[in-house]
Design a protein around this motif. Structure first.
Motif: not given
Length: 310
Positions: A117-132, A153-164, A201-202
């Protein structure tokens, strides 16, 4: 964490979102837990499973998300436990406590696009102050804790994302295969022929407990996350919040305004010759400003404070 006839267990606002969409949803202070029996267990703040789905303008914050299973394989993530062919846009995972026995991610527990069903994409997303935190008693098991995604499991694409400020841990696990990483803790490898990759990307990261698996993302300091540098780099979808970039469409922070109003309300206006300037400053407060207009809101709070002082 309802189990179906095959032993799959799901917990979240939605169990499975298949070829559908969820948008404009905020989840706050949720407590989702599931335990699978014989098959996978999935937990996500919005969806336990996002299958060829569109998740847009959704935020999960201050929530506890835990996935367990009799035989280790399970996924827990701030937004979704498991993603295959899903599209995530303008979504955030903020201050969530995520626990799993196998795959845990600040945003998604496992990303597996090997379903036609194609590859997942993440655009303008972020994760912050989480405990994993990911751990298991099974020596033959796996424990992957990712600031953004636990297992790819497969290639993923993230654009304009951040983890802090992501806290990642596999402490206490007995698993022979354990890993942590900023954007993905572990990438699936098929011998020497294929290794899943993170295509960023970015994208940016900072103040995480590890600095591995970041793709081409750039590390930034805490100061750069708080002074607007990263927000400006991320683009027009973002604006600077008090401590880190947030979405430009988020409401402004009125906490200082509320504090000033409470201070004014605590005064006895009969004790003053002219209290009208304070009342005028309070009445001038407009409540519909977005975070991009935060300086205007801050000025409202300052106006009330100055009126009280005068």
């Amino acid at each position: 964490g309802k189990k179906d006839d095959n032993g799959y267990a799901t917990a979240g606002i939605f169990g499975w979102v298949v070829s559908g969409s969820v948008k404009n949803l905020t989840v706050d202070k949720a407590n989702f837990q599931s335990t699978g029996k014989g098959n996978y267990s999935y937990v996500g703040g919005v969806a336990a499973v996002a299958f060829a789905a569109s998740i847009k303008n959704c935020t999960v914050k201050n929530s506890a998300l835990e996935s367990k299973r009799e035989y280790n394989n399970n996924c827990a993530g701030g937004i979704a436990g498991y993603s295959t062919g899903a599209t995530f846009k303008n979504c955030a995972s903020v201050s969530n406590n995520i626990q799993s026995m196998a795959y845990g991610g600040g945003f998604v527990g496992e990303n597996d696009d090997d379903n036609g069903v194609g590859n997942s994409t993440y655009t303008d997303c972020y994760a912050v102050n989480c405990s994993v935190a990911v751990k298991t008693e099974e020596i033959s098991g796996t424990s992957f804790a990712g600031g953004f995604i636990g297992m790819i499991v497969s290639d993923i694409a993230l654009t304009n994302c951040y983890a802090y400020k992501q806290t990642l841990s596999t402490e206490g696990t007995s698993a022979s295969n354990a890993a942590t990483g900023v954007f993905a803790a572990y990438s699936f490898t098929n011998g020497s022929t294929y290794t899943a990759s993170i295509n960023t990307t970015n994208c940016y990261y900072g103040e995480c407990t590890v600095t591995t698996n970041v793709g081409s993302a750039t590390e930034k300091t805490s100061e750069e996350f708080t002074n607007g540098t990263v927000a400006n780099l991320l683009g027009e979808a973002f604006a600077q919040g008090k401590l880190y970039p947030v979405f430009a469409t988020d409401p402004a922070d009125y906490s200082d305004v509320d504090t000033a109003i409470a201070k004014a309300n605590a005064l006895n206006k009969d004790n003053y010759k002219d209290f009208s300037v304070v009342e005028a400053a309070v009445n001038a407060v407009v409540r519909d400003k977005k975070i991009a207009e935060q300086p205007v809101v801050d000025a409202m709070a300052e106006a009330i404070e100055h009126a009280i002082a005068d």
